[in-house]
Motif scaffolding. Sequence first.
Motif, mmCIF file in Angstrom:
data_model
loop_
_atom_site.group_PDB
_atom_site.id
_atom_site.type_symbol
_atom_site.label_atom_id
_atom_site.label_comp_id
_atom_site.label_asym_id
_atom_site.label_seq_id
_atom_site.Cartn_x
_atom_site.Cartn_y
_atom_site.Cartn_z
ATOM 1 N N ASP A 145 0.953 -1.080 0.014
ATOM 2 C CA ASP A 145 0.034 -0.112 -0.007
ATOM 3 C C ASP A 145 0.937 1.077 0.049
ATOM 4 O O ASP A 145 0.509 2.347 0.005
ATOM 5 C CB ASP A 145 -0.945 0.016 1.076
ATOM 6 N N LYS A 146 2.105 1.111 0.259
ATOM 7 C CA LYS A 146 3.043 2.120 0.524
ATOM 8 C C LYS A 146 3.252 2.575 -1.087
ATOM 9 O O LYS A 146 3.176 1.921 -2.249
ATOM 10 C CB LYS A 146 4.445 1.936 1.034
ATOM 11 N N GLU A 147 3.789 4.049 -1.159
ATOM 12 C CA GLU A 147 4.200 4.640 -2.693
ATOM 13 C C GLU A 147 5.238 3.615 -3.208
ATOM 14 O O GLU A 147 6.236 3.180 -2.425
ATOM 15 C CB GLU A 147 4.706 5.960 -2.367
ATOM 16 N N PRO A 148 5.032 3.571 -4.347
ATOM 17 C CA PRO A 148 6.039 2.449 -5.233
ATOM 18 C C PRO A 148 7.549 3.182 -4.946
ATOM 19 O O PRO A 148 7.685 4.307 -4.940
ATOM 20 C CB PRO A 148 5.494 2.445 -6.583
ATOM 21 N N GLY A 149 8.429 2.124 -4.952
ATOM 22 C CA GLY A 149 9.780 2.850 -4.585
ATOM 23 C C GLY A 149 10.227 3.028 -3.267
ATOM 24 O O GLY A 149 11.299 3.515 -2.971
ATOM 25 N N THR A 150 9.364 2.552 -2.248
ATOM 26 C CA THR A 150 9.580 2.931 -0.748
ATOM 27 C C THR A 150 10.216 1.542 -0.284
ATOM 28 O O THR A 150 9.880 0.559 -0.618
ATOM 29 C CB THR A 150 8.071 3.275 0.000
ATOM 30 N N VAL A 151 11.142 1.683 0.655
ATOM 31 C CA VAL A 151 11.628 0.659 1.307
ATOM 32 C C VAL A 151 10.707 0.272 2.552
ATOM 33 O O VAL A 151 10.244 0.632 3.088
ATOM 34 C CB VAL A 151 13.183 0.946 1.874
ATOM 35 N N VAL A 152 10.426 -1.061 2.185
ATOM 36 C CA VAL A 152 9.334 -1.793 3.014
ATOM 37 C C VAL A 152 9.975 -2.704 4.145
ATOM 38 O O VAL A 152 9.584 -2.455 5.296
ATOM 39 C CB VAL A 152 8.501 -3.069 2.135
ATOM 40 N N SER A 153 11.235 -3.304 3.835
ATOM 41 C CA SER A 153 12.079 -3.802 4.934
ATOM 42 C C SER A 153 13.401 -3.893 4.889
ATOM 43 O O SER A 153 13.678 -3.657 3.591
ATOM 44 C CB SER A 153 11.497 -5.346 5.110
ATOM 45 N N VAL A 154 14.228 -4.007 5.656
ATOM 46 C CA VAL A 154 15.610 -3.763 5.570
ATOM 47 C C VAL A 154 16.168 -5.062 5.958
ATOM 48 O O VAL A 154 15.886 -5.712 7.058
ATOM 49 C CB VAL A 154 16.050 -2.995 6.293
ATOM 50 N N LEU A 155 16.862 -5.857 5.192
ATOM 51 C CA LEU A 155 17.333 -7.153 5.387
ATOM 52 C C LEU A 155 18.805 -7.091 6.233
ATOM 53 O O LEU A 155 19.165 -8.054 6.853
ATOM 54 C CB LEU A 155 17.480 -8.250 4.109
ATOM 55 N N GLN A 156 19.356 -6.189 5.694
ATOM 56 C CA GLN A 156 20.748 -6.094 6.163
ATOM 57 C C GLN A 156 21.291 -4.463 6.355
ATOM 58 O O GLN A 156 20.939 -3.797 5.174
ATOM 59 C CB GLN A 156 21.783 -6.936 5.474
ATOM 60 N N LYS A 157 21.497 -3.904 7.431
ATOM 61 C CA LYS A 157 21.879 -2.563 7.527
ATOM 62 C C LYS A 157 23.237 -2.280 6.436
ATOM 63 O O LYS A 157 23.903 -3.116 6.101
ATOM 64 C CB LYS A 157 22.221 -2.025 8.807
ATOM 65 N N GLY A 158 23.043 -1.134 5.941
ATOM 66 C CA GLY A 158 24.172 -0.383 5.118
ATOM 67 C C GLY A 158 25.087 0.499 6.020
ATOM 68 O O GLY A 158 24.701 0.742 7.016
ATOM 69 N N TYR A 159 26.205 0.645 5.408
ATOM 70 C CA TYR A 159 27.155 1.469 6.268
ATOM 71 C C TYR A 159 27.788 2.622 5.420
ATOM 72 O O TYR A 159 28.202 2.280 4.562
ATOM 73 C CB TYR A 159 28.403 0.578 6.852
ATOM 74 N N LEU A 160 27.935 3.807 5.851
ATOM 75 C CA LEU A 160 28.446 4.682 5.443
ATOM 76 C C LEU A 160 30.018 5.446 6.066
ATOM 77 O O LEU A 160 29.977 5.380 7.337
ATOM 78 C CB LEU A 160 27.721 5.902 5.124
ATOM 79 N N LEU A 161 30.847 5.540 5.406
ATOM 80 C CA LEU A 161 32.134 6.360 5.972
ATOM 81 C C LEU A 161 32.055 7.640 5.623
ATOM 82 O O LEU A 161 32.282 7.958 4.247
ATOM 83 C CB LEU A 161 33.362 5.514 5.485
ATOM 84 N N HIS A 162 31.744 8.590 6.595
ATOM 85 C CA HIS A 162 31.442 9.819 5.970
ATOM 86 C C HIS A 162 30.068 10.071 5.424
ATOM 87 O O HIS A 162 29.126 9.506 5.884
ATOM 88 C CB HIS A 162 32.476 10.767 5.566
ATOM 89 N N ASP A 163 30.223 10.078 4.095
ATOM 90 C CA ASP A 163 28.968 10.212 3.330
ATOM 91 C C ASP A 163 29.334 9.422 2.154
ATOM 92 O O ASP A 163 28.548 9.142 1.063
ATOM 93 C CB ASP A 163 28.680 11.584 2.841
ATOM 94 N N ARG A 164 30.289 8.233 2.148
ATOM 95 C CA ARG A 164 30.691 7.545 1.221
ATOM 96 C C ARG A 164 30.154 5.883 1.558
ATOM 97 O O ARG A 164 30.207 5.524 2.839
ATOM 98 C CB ARG A 164 32.054 7.399 0.993
ATOM 99 N N VAL A 165 29.551 5.396 0.648
ATOM 100 C CA VAL A 165 28.998 4.172 0.978
ATOM 101 C C VAL A 165 29.991 2.822 1.019
ATOM 102 O O VAL A 165 30.756 2.742 0.176
ATOM 103 C CB VAL A 165 28.114 3.519 -0.042
ATOM 104 N N LEU A 166 30.238 2.298 2.447
ATOM 105 C CA LEU A 166 31.027 1.313 2.613
ATOM 106 C C LEU A 166 30.232 -0.087 2.174
ATOM 107 O O LEU A 166 30.896 -0.962 1.303
ATOM 108 C CB LEU A 166 31.334 1.177 3.971
ATOM 109 N N ARG A 167 28.920 -0.192 2.458
ATOM 110 C CA ARG A 167 28.228 -1.315 2.149
ATOM 111 C C ARG A 167 26.726 -0.764 2.034
ATOM 112 O O ARG A 167 26.138 -0.189 2.743
ATOM 113 C CB ARG A 167 28.288 -2.389 3.062
ATOM 114 N N PRO A 168 26.324 -0.948 0.802
ATOM 115 C CA PRO A 168 24.495 -0.551 0.760
ATOM 116 C C PRO A 168 23.805 -1.532 1.648
ATOM 117 O O PRO A 168 24.196 -2.514 1.830
ATOM 118 C CB PRO A 168 24.527 -0.746 -0.722
ATOM 119 N N ALA A 169 22.654 -0.736 1.882
ATOM 120 C CA ALA A 169 21.553 -1.657 2.680
ATOM 121 C C ALA A 169 20.834 -2.511 1.925
ATOM 122 O O ALA A 169 20.639 -2.058 0.703
ATOM 123 C CB ALA A 169 20.685 -0.676 3.514
ATOM 124 N N LEU A 170 20.786 -3.725 2.255
ATOM 125 C CA LEU A 170 19.931 -4.829 1.517
ATOM 126 C C LEU A 170 18.459 -4.493 1.874
ATOM 127 O O LEU A 170 17.981 -4.712 2.947
ATOM 128 C CB LEU A 170 20.305 -6.289 1.902
#
Length: 181
Positions: A145-170
Amino acid sequence: MSGPGEPIGNPQPVPGQAAEGANPRLAELEAKLANASAELEKARDEWLRAKAETDNARRRAAEDVAKAHRFGLESFAGALLAVKDSLDAALTVENTSIESFKEGVEITARQLDAVLEKFAIRAVFPDGEKFDPHRHQAISQVESDKEPGTVVSVLQKGYLLHDRVLRPALVVVSKAKEEAA
């Protein structure tokens, strides 16, 4: 005046005048040449010194970069040693209850969080946010029911080093519900 056998344009010096005019002029030119040679030598010396200083600065900068690559993680690794010590200590305890074991894991997790925060590493937990392909990796899409393109659930957290992606969130992303025909 030119006579019949004299070349045109080469006036003959008047006797007595040539000796007086040539020597002071020659001495003046020799003095100027000596000054120019001294200035040239001074400029060359300054240039060689500047070149040597530039070469030294370039060499020192290259050494600093090499050291930064080699030892850049030294403070981060040192901060992680406290976390490693806590894990090792937990493994040496023989009789532990589930509660004390859980408490030890929570303390160790807080230590690790403090290290990550100290080094500007932060978790990305984008539940309910708009999907960002630069920070999230979509694993699947589900009707919602949420707007298309919205994150519904997070399977694994992501991490940023300052503002650079170390690992994207799954993440799992919403898509529009299909109309029943």
